[in-house]
Design a protein around this motif. Structure first.
Motif, PDB file in Angstrom:
ATOM      1  N   PHE A   1       0.843  -1.195   0.000  1.00 64.56           N
ATOM      2  CA  PHE A   1       0.000   0.000   0.000  1.00 64.56           C
ATOM      3  C   PHE A   1       0.879   1.245   0.000  1.00 64.56           C
ATOM      4  O   PHE A   1       1.973   1.246   0.560  1.00 64.56           O
ATOM      5  CB  PHE A   1      -0.897   0.036   1.246  1.00 64.56           C
ATOM      6  N   ILE A   2       0.353   2.317  -0.590  1.00 63.44           N
ATOM      7  CA  ILE A   2       1.023   3.623  -0.525  1.00 63.44           C
ATOM      8  C   ILE A   2       0.231   4.467   0.463  1.00 63.44           C
ATOM      9  O   ILE A   2      -0.938   4.773   0.232  1.00 63.44           O
ATOM     10  CB  ILE A   2       1.048   4.318  -1.899  1.00 63.44           C
ATOM     11  N   SER A   3       0.878   4.818   1.553  1.00 55.53           N
ATOM     12  CA  SER A   3       0.231   5.673   2.555  1.00 55.53           C
ATOM     13  C   SER A   3       0.529   7.135   2.234  1.00 55.53           C
ATOM     14  O   SER A   3       1.405   7.444   1.417  1.00 55.53           O
ATOM     15  CB  SER A   3       0.768   5.342   3.949  1.00 55.53           C
ATOM     16  N   ALA A   4      -0.174   8.020   2.893  1.00 57.92           N
ATOM     17  CA  ALA A   4       0.073   9.450   2.701  1.00 57.92           C
ATOM     18  C   ALA A   4       1.509   9.805   3.102  1.00 57.92           C
ATOM     19  O   ALA A   4       2.165  10.604   2.429  1.00 57.92           O
ATOM     20  CB  ALA A   4      -0.930  10.266   3.506  1.00 57.92           C
ATOM     21  N   LEU A   5       2.014   9.192   4.173  1.00 64.65           N
ATOM     22  CA  LEU A   5       3.388   9.491   4.609  1.00 64.65           C
ATOM     23  C   LEU A   5       4.418   9.014   3.584  1.00 64.65           C
ATOM     24  O   LEU A   5       5.415   9.698   3.339  1.00 64.65           O
ATOM     25  CB  LEU A   5       3.666   8.869   5.976  1.00 64.65           C
ATOM     26  N   GLU A   6       4.170   7.844   2.993  1.00 58.83           N
ATOM     27  CA  GLU A   6       5.099   7.345   1.965  1.00 58.83           C
ATOM     28  C   GLU A   6       5.079   8.256   0.746  1.00 58.83           C
ATOM     29  O   GLU A   6       6.132   8.588   0.193  1.00 58.83           O
ATOM     30  CB  GLU A   6       4.729   5.913   1.558  1.00 58.83           C
ATOM     31  N   LEU A   7       3.887   8.671   0.329  1.00 55.96           N
ATOM     32  CA  LEU A   7       3.777   9.578  -0.812  1.00 55.96           C
ATOM     33  C   LEU A   7       4.462  10.901  -0.490  1.00 55.96           C
ATOM     34  O   LEU A   7       5.189  11.445  -1.321  1.00 55.96           O
ATOM     35  CB  LEU A   7       2.305   9.803  -1.165  1.00 55.96           C
TER      36      LEU A   7
ATOM     37  N   LYS B   1       6.992  11.438   1.477  1.00 54.31           N
ATOM     38  CA  LYS B   1       8.449  11.259   1.421  1.00 54.31           C
ATOM     39  C   LYS B   1       8.964  11.351  -0.002  1.00 54.31           C
ATOM     40  O   LYS B   1       9.977  12.007  -0.272  1.00 54.31           O
ATOM     41  CB  LYS B   1       8.853   9.914   2.029  1.00 54.31           C
ATOM     42  N   VAL B   2       8.279  10.690  -0.932  1.00 54.59           N
ATOM     43  CA  VAL B   2       8.711  10.716  -2.332  1.00 54.59           C
ATOM     44  C   VAL B   2       8.571  12.122  -2.903  1.00 54.59           C
ATOM     45  O   VAL B   2       9.468  12.616  -3.584  1.00 54.59           O
ATOM     46  CB  VAL B   2       7.925   9.685  -3.181  1.00 54.59           C
ATOM     47  N   LEU B   3       7.461  12.788  -2.599  1.00 52.83           N
ATOM     48  CA  LEU B   3       7.256  14.153  -3.092  1.00 52.83           C
ATOM     49  C   LEU B   3       8.324  15.100  -2.545  1.00 52.83           C
ATOM     50  O   LEU B   3       8.805  15.982  -3.257  1.00 52.83           O
ATOM     51  CB  LEU B   3       5.859  14.646  -2.719  1.00 52.83           C
ATOM     52  N   LYS B   4       8.721  14.896  -1.274  1.00 57.91           N
ATOM     53  CA  LYS B   4       9.787  15.714  -0.682  1.00 57.91           C
ATOM     54  C   LYS B   4      11.113  15.487  -1.404  1.00 57.91           C
ATOM     55  O   LYS B   4      11.849  16.425  -1.689  1.00 57.91           O
ATOM     56  CB  LYS B   4       9.958  15.398   0.805  1.00 57.91           C
ATOM     57  N   LYS B   5      11.418  14.204  -1.689  1.00 61.41           N
ATOM     58  CA  LYS B   5      12.663  13.893  -2.398  1.00 61.41           C
ATOM     59  C   LYS B   5      12.706  14.569  -3.763  1.00 61.41           C
ATOM     60  O   LYS B   5      13.766  14.953  -4.234  1.00 61.41           O
ATOM     61  CB  LYS B   5      12.819  12.381  -2.572  1.00 61.41           C
ATOM     62  N   LEU B   6      11.542  14.707  -4.372  1.00 61.95           N
ATOM     63  CA  LEU B   6      11.459  15.352  -5.681  1.00 61.95           C
ATOM     64  C   LEU B   6      11.402  16.873  -5.577  1.00 61.95           C
ATOM     65  O   LEU B   6      11.425  17.563  -6.585  1.00 61.95           O
ATOM     66  CB  LEU B   6      10.236  14.841  -6.447  1.00 61.95           C
ATOM     67  N   GLY B   7      11.305  17.387  -4.364  1.00 61.68           N
ATOM     68  CA  GLY B   7      11.280  18.836  -4.164  1.00 61.68           C
ATOM     69  C   GLY B   7       9.951  19.473  -4.537  1.00 61.68           C
ATOM     70  O   GLY B   7       9.895  20.664  -4.829  1.00 61.68           O
ATOM     71  N   LEU B   8       8.875  18.692  -4.537  1.00 59.07           N
ATOM     72  CA  LEU B   8       7.569  19.219  -4.920  1.00 59.07           C
ATOM     73  C   LEU B   8       6.917  19.960  -3.757  1.00 59.07           C
ATOM     74  O   LEU B   8       6.922  19.474  -2.624  1.00 59.07           O
ATOM     75  CB  LEU B   8       6.661  18.086  -5.396  1.00 59.07           C
ATOM     76  N   PRO B   9       6.317  21.118  -4.030  1.00 57.76           N
ATOM     77  CA  PRO B   9       5.715  21.913  -2.954  1.00 57.76           C
ATOM     78  C   PRO B   9       4.528  21.216  -2.286  1.00 57.76           C
ATOM     79  O   PRO B   9       4.215  21.511  -1.134  1.00 57.76           O
ATOM     80  CB  PRO B   9       5.266  23.199  -3.658  1.00 57.76           C
ATOM     81  N   GLU B  10       3.865  20.301  -2.996  1.00 60.49           N
ATOM     82  CA  GLU B  10       2.728  19.582  -2.422  1.00 60.49           C
ATOM     83  C   GLU B  10       3.118  18.798  -1.178  1.00 60.49           C
ATOM     84  O   GLU B  10       2.274  18.458  -0.347  1.00 60.49           O
ATOM     85  CB  GLU B  10       2.117  18.619  -3.454  1.00 60.49           C
ATOM     86  N   ALA B  11       4.405  18.489  -1.037  1.00 65.57           N
ATOM     87  CA  ALA B  11       4.879  17.678   0.083  1.00 65.57           C
ATOM     88  C   ALA B  11       4.894  18.440   1.403  1.00 65.57           C
ATOM     89  O   ALA B  11       4.977  17.829   2.460  1.00 65.57           O
ATOM     90  CB  ALA B  11       6.285  17.155  -0.215  1.00 65.57           C
TER      91      ALA B  11
ATOM     92  N   GLU C   1       2.561  20.065   3.047  1.00 69.14           N
ATOM     93  CA  GLU C   1       1.405  19.904   3.922  1.00 69.14           C
ATOM     94  C   GLU C   1       0.811  18.511   3.752  1.00 69.14           C
ATOM     95  O   GLU C   1       0.402  18.135   2.662  1.00 69.14           O
ATOM     96  CB  GLU C   1       0.352  20.960   3.608  1.00 69.14           C
ATOM     97  N   ILE C   2       0.732  17.761   4.842  1.00 70.66           N
ATOM     98  CA  ILE C   2       0.200  16.398   4.803  1.00 70.66           C
ATOM     99  C   ILE C   2      -1.246  16.401   4.328  1.00 70.66           C
ATOM    100  O   ILE C   2      -1.698  15.448   3.683  1.00 70.66           O
ATOM    101  CB  ILE C   2       0.367  15.672   6.166  1.00 70.66           C
ATOM    102  N   GLU C   3      -1.981  17.490   4.592  1.00 71.32           N
ATOM    103  CA  GLU C   3      -3.373  17.570   4.138  1.00 71.32           C
ATOM    104  C   GLU C   3      -3.450  17.505   2.618  1.00 71.32           C
ATOM    105  O   GLU C   3      -4.349  16.861   2.064  1.00 71.32           O
ATOM    106  CB  GLU C   3      -4.049  18.860   4.640  1.00 71.32           C
ATOM    107  N   GLN C   4      -2.528  18.165   1.939  1.00 74.33           N
ATOM    108  CA  GLN C   4      -2.486  18.124   0.468  1.00 74.33           C
ATOM    109  C   GLN C   4      -2.196  16.704  -0.010  1.00 74.33           C
ATOM    110  O   GLN C   4      -2.799  16.224  -0.966  1.00 74.33           O
ATOM    111  CB  GLN C   4      -1.415  19.081  -0.069  1.00 74.33           C
ATOM    112  N   VAL C   5      -1.260  16.039   0.650  1.00 69.25           N
ATOM    113  CA  VAL C   5      -0.888  14.683   0.279  1.00 69.25           C
ATOM    114  C   VAL C   5      -2.064  13.734   0.514  1.00 69.25           C
ATOM    115  O   VAL C   5      -2.349  12.870  -0.317  1.00 69.25           O
ATOM    116  CB  VAL C   5       0.370  14.218   1.052  1.00 69.25           C
TER     117      VAL C   5
END
Length: 183
Positions: A127-133, A135-145, A147-151
């Motif tokens: 499963f892909i959890s919000a926290l796992e997603l 982490k990946v978004l942060k590694k990519l430098g995406l602003p969506e990362a 706020e957990i609410e956005q994720v």
């Protein structure tokens, strides 16, 4: 024999970098370009490239990076335009991952999706959890990362069984709706 096995292992690992869909590859490369182009001027400077690689945990010696990239920068430019970046990417892909597509031709689109899914599913629980997603978004430098609410909203948008996480079936359905068939 050992070198041959290493090359096979490397080419298997690289399949997620070289997807068969040309339209998906182009989209992926444009997104990477946009991530690296921090000031959105349509040019990736060596400084921007170095910063992006560092954020991804790929610290490169600046002078080595400069000597590799400068031959792709046109004389009248300050950095890589998208076409230059695409040419650099193609050369690096061929150099590091080889052109041996024989093994990739035997791979199914489903196995490519499984590899992509596994990038997000860090704990391997299926499963892909919000926290796992996140982490990946942060590694990519995406602003969506940030706020957990956005994720969490991203997860909810594809979570068809409403269990708060994305399974492979949901991931596959999402990918099939966003992928543009190649012509």
């Amino acid at each position: 024999m050992e070198i041959s096995n290493k090359k096979k292992k490397l080419s298997r690992q690289s399949s997620s970098f070289r997807l068969r869909s040309p339209s998906l590859n182009a989209l992926r490369l444009h997104r990477i370009f946009d991530l690296f182009d921090k000031n959105n001027d349509g040019v990736i400077t060596i400084e921007e490239l170095s910063q992006a690689l560092t954020r991804l945990g790929l610290d490169a010696d600046y002078s080595d990076l400069e000597s590799t990239v400068e031959s792709y920068i046109k004389p009248d430019q300050t950095g890589l335009r998208f076409d230059d970046f695409a040419a650099l990417h193609k050369t690096l892909d061929e150099s590091f991952f080889g052109c041996d597509d024989g093994e990739d031709n035997n791979r199914s689109p489903e196995s490519d999706l499984e590899e992509a899914f596994n990038v997000f599913d860090e704990d391997g629980d299926g499963f892909i959890s919000a926290l796992e997603l996140q982490k990946v978004l942060k590694k990519l430098g995406l602003p969506e990362a940030r706020e957990i609410e956005q994720v969490e909203k991203m997860i909810v948008s594809v979570d068809s069984n409403h269990d708060g996480r994305v399974d492979f079936f949901e991931f596959k359905n999402m990918m099939q709706t966003v992928l543009v068939p190649s012509s």
